[in-house]
Design a protein around this motif. Structure first.
Motif, short mmCIF file in Angstrom:
data_model
loop_
_atom_site.label_atom_id
_atom_site.label_comp_id
_atom_site.label_asym_id
_atom_site.label_seq_id
_atom_site.Cartn_x
_atom_site.Cartn_y
_atom_site.Cartn_z
N PRO A 69 -36.36 -35.61 -16.13
CA PRO A 69 -37.43 -34.26 -15.43
C PRO A 69 -36.51 -33.02 -16.52
CG PRO A 69 -36.26 -35.04 -13.90
CD PRO A 69 -36.68 -35.93 -14.80
N ARG A 70 -37.66 -32.56 -16.61
CA ARG A 70 -36.92 -31.18 -16.88
C ARG A 70 -36.08 -29.99 -15.98
NH1 ARG A 70 -36.52 -31.17 -21.82
NH2 ARG A 70 -36.15 -28.58 -22.05
N GLU A 71 -36.29 -30.31 -14.63
CA GLU A 71 -35.51 -29.79 -13.46
C GLU A 71 -34.71 -30.87 -13.27
OE1 GLU A 71 -37.17 -26.82 -11.41
OE2 GLU A 71 -38.62 -25.77 -12.74
N ILE A 72 -32.68 -30.53 -13.28
CA ILE A 72 -32.38 -31.33 -12.30
C ILE A 72 -31.83 -30.73 -10.68
CG2 ILE A 72 -30.22 -32.93 -12.11
CD1 ILE A 72 -32.54 -33.97 -13.83
N ASP A 73 -32.23 -31.35 -10.16
CA ASP A 73 -31.43 -30.34 -8.41
C ASP A 73 -29.99 -31.00 -8.94
OD1 ASP A 73 -33.67 -28.92 -7.97
OD2 ASP A 73 -34.31 -31.05 -7.64
N VAL A 74 -29.63 -32.15 -8.68
CA VAL A 74 -28.13 -32.34 -8.38
C VAL A 74 -27.49 -33.43 -9.88
CG1 VAL A 74 -27.20 -33.79 -6.88
CG2 VAL A 74 -28.95 -32.02 -5.48
N LEU A 75 -26.39 -33.05 -9.82
CA LEU A 75 -25.95 -34.13 -10.94
C LEU A 75 -24.87 -34.96 -10.19
CD1 LEU A 75 -26.00 -35.38 -13.66
CD2 LEU A 75 -24.59 -33.81 -14.59
N VAL A 76 -24.59 -35.89 -10.55
CA VAL A 76 -23.34 -36.83 -9.62
C VAL A 76 -23.26 -37.59 -10.48
CG1 VAL A 76 -22.41 -38.03 -7.51
CG2 VAL A 76 -24.23 -36.45 -6.80
N LEU A 115 -20.09 -34.54 -21.17
CA LEU A 115 -20.96 -35.10 -22.59
C LEU A 115 -22.40 -34.47 -21.38
CD1 LEU A 115 -19.90 -37.98 -24.57
CD2 LEU A 115 -19.85 -35.18 -25.14
N THR A 116 -22.27 -36.03 -20.49
CA THR A 116 -23.25 -35.48 -19.78
C THR A 116 -24.17 -34.17 -18.92
OG1 THR A 116 -23.66 -37.93 -18.84
CG2 THR A 116 -24.43 -36.76 -18.27
N THR A 117 -23.47 -33.58 -18.42
CA THR A 117 -23.19 -31.62 -18.18
C THR A 117 -23.95 -30.91 -19.21
OG1 THR A 117 -21.51 -32.70 -16.03
CG2 THR A 117 -21.95 -29.86 -16.56
N ALA A 118 -23.05 -31.02 -20.78
CA ALA A 118 -23.31 -29.97 -21.02
C ALA A 118 -24.94 -30.58 -21.77
CB ALA A 118 -22.20 -30.63 -22.35
N ALA A 119 -25.36 -31.95 -22.08
CA ALA A 119 -26.68 -32.32 -21.86
C ALA A 119 -27.78 -31.08 -21.15
CB ALA A 119 -26.50 -33.47 -22.43
N LEU A 120 -27.36 -31.30 -20.09
CA LEU A 120 -28.06 -31.12 -18.81
C LEU A 120 -28.32 -29.85 -17.93
CD1 LEU A 120 -28.14 -34.79 -17.11
CD2 LEU A 120 -30.18 -34.14 -18.85
N LEU A 121 -27.33 -29.31 -18.16
CA LEU A 121 -26.95 -27.99 -17.59
C LEU A 121 -27.93 -26.95 -17.73
CD1 LEU A 121 -24.34 -26.84 -15.43
CD2 LEU A 121 -23.20 -25.91 -18.04
N ARG A 123 -31.05 -27.38 -17.59
CA ARG A 123 -32.39 -28.20 -16.67
C ARG A 123 -31.27 -27.59 -15.31
NH1 ARG A 123 -34.79 -33.82 -19.36
NH2 ARG A 123 -34.04 -33.05 -22.08
N ILE A 124 -30.14 -27.56 -15.37
CA ILE A 124 -30.42 -27.34 -13.50
C ILE A 124 -30.01 -25.53 -12.85
CG2 ILE A 124 -28.27 -27.43 -11.93
CD1 ILE A 124 -26.92 -29.71 -13.23
N GLY A 125 -30.98 -25.71 -12.10
CA GLY A 125 -31.30 -24.23 -12.27
C GLY A 125 -30.78 -23.93 -10.61
N ARG A 166 -25.06 -18.18 -11.06
CA ARG A 166 -26.80 -19.45 -11.16
C ARG A 166 -26.56 -19.96 -9.87
NH1 ARG A 166 -26.44 -22.81 -16.88
NH2 ARG A 166 -28.36 -23.55 -15.64
N ALA A 167 -25.35 -19.38 -8.91
CA ALA A 167 -25.32 -19.96 -7.90
C ALA A 167 -25.10 -21.85 -7.72
CB ALA A 167 -26.60 -20.01 -6.63
N ILE A 168 -24.96 -22.24 -8.90
CA ILE A 168 -24.86 -23.74 -9.05
C ILE A 168 -22.92 -24.48 -8.24
CG2 ILE A 168 -23.98 -25.50 -10.76
CD1 ILE A 168 -26.18 -23.95 -12.57
N THR A 169 -23.04 -25.16 -7.92
CA THR A 169 -21.77 -25.55 -7.03
C THR A 169 -20.97 -26.48 -8.19
OG1 THR A 169 -22.59 -26.72 -5.42
CG2 THR A 169 -22.09 -24.55 -5.23
N VAL A 170 -19.46 -26.80 -8.10
CA VAL A 170 -19.21 -27.68 -9.11
C VAL A 170 -17.76 -28.17 -8.07
CG1 VAL A 170 -18.33 -28.40 -10.82
CG2 VAL A 170 -20.07 -26.48 -10.58
#
Length: 241
Positions: A69-76, A115-121, A123-125, A166-170
């Motif tokens: 999807p165009r938006e990802i909320d959680v990436l594990v 790599l995955t984070t670079a590609a999907l970042l 989309r993480i809102g 961006r209020a994204i936690t890691v």
């Protein structure tokens, strides 16, 4: 409203438990892996969508982007494997073989997350979460696996500063000996298992569900001010202060 959750490496073990925890609680979950049979079995069992992807391969990740999807909320990031075969203190070692082993370790345990984070970042809102699965091997293992997992923890901490506005936690979740996974290619000898269990404060091995609970919490609304941390889920074997 449910979230969109991607669990990279979610077809078995800890990754499967994490994906199941999110799916059970009403989130839309996508799992990835390299084995189509495992993916199909797990997706049917836990109610997730599955997509084949080798997360160390840029072409696979580019193809994956088209299916998500165009938006990802959680990436594990639950991709990882112990590829070490050469003893750390080996005196008679072929340097080419050693170099190849260390490249395999980095390819299996660090590069997929990067790599995955670079590609999907993109989309993480606002308010999203990125969580990587580490290892207690980072504390003492003189191996490519331990070094790659240590680099993974350092990378997540640095990434947190970059995406914090961006209020994204890691965060990193770091288990120790966890039963019910494919981490060990052969069953552990009883003596080794007993020693690992005895090193904990609660006298038991970890479970994939223990790790899944920690991941789920870090992705929740209760953990929005927790970032750049390494949460040990190890029964007290490593004491943080």
């Amino acid at each position: 409203m449910g979230r969109n959750v991607l669990v990279a490496g979610g077809s078995s073990g800890i990754g499967r438990a994490i994906a199941s925890r999110f799916a059970t609680n009403g989130d839309s979950v996508w799992i990835t892996g390299r084995n189509p049979e495992k993916l199909d079995h797990t997706s049917a069992a836990i109610g997730a969508d599955s997509l084949r992807c080798d997360h160390s391969n840029p072409a696979d990740i580019e193809a994956l982007k088209l299916e998500l999807p165009r938006e990802i909320d959680v990436l594990v990031h639950a991709v990882g494997a112990n590829t070490d075969r050469i003893p750390p203190a080996s005196e008679a070692v072929d340097l080419r073989e050693l170099a190849a082993e260390w490249h395999r370790g980095l390819d299996a345990n660090l590069l997929p997350a990067v790599l995955t984070t670079a590609a999907l970042l993109p989309r993480i809102g606002l308010g999203g979460s990125i969580i990587a699965i580490g290892s207690e091997a980072t504390e003492s293992a003189a191996t490519s696996y331990g070094a790659a997992k240590a680099a993974l923890a350092a990378w997540t901490a640095g990434l947190s500063r970059l995406v914090g506005p961006r209020a994204i936690t890691v965060n990193t979740v770091t288990p120790n000996y966890t039963e019910g996974t494919d981490f060990y290619s052969t069953p552990l000898p009883d003596q080794m298992r007993s020693a690992l269990v005895a090193s904990t404060h609660d006298g038991r091995p970890g479970t994939p569900e223990d790790v899944a609970g920690a991941v789920y919490f870090l992705a929740s609304s209760s953990a929005r001010h927790i970032t750049a941390q390494n949460l040990h889920v190890s029964g007290g074997i490593y004491i943080t202060r």
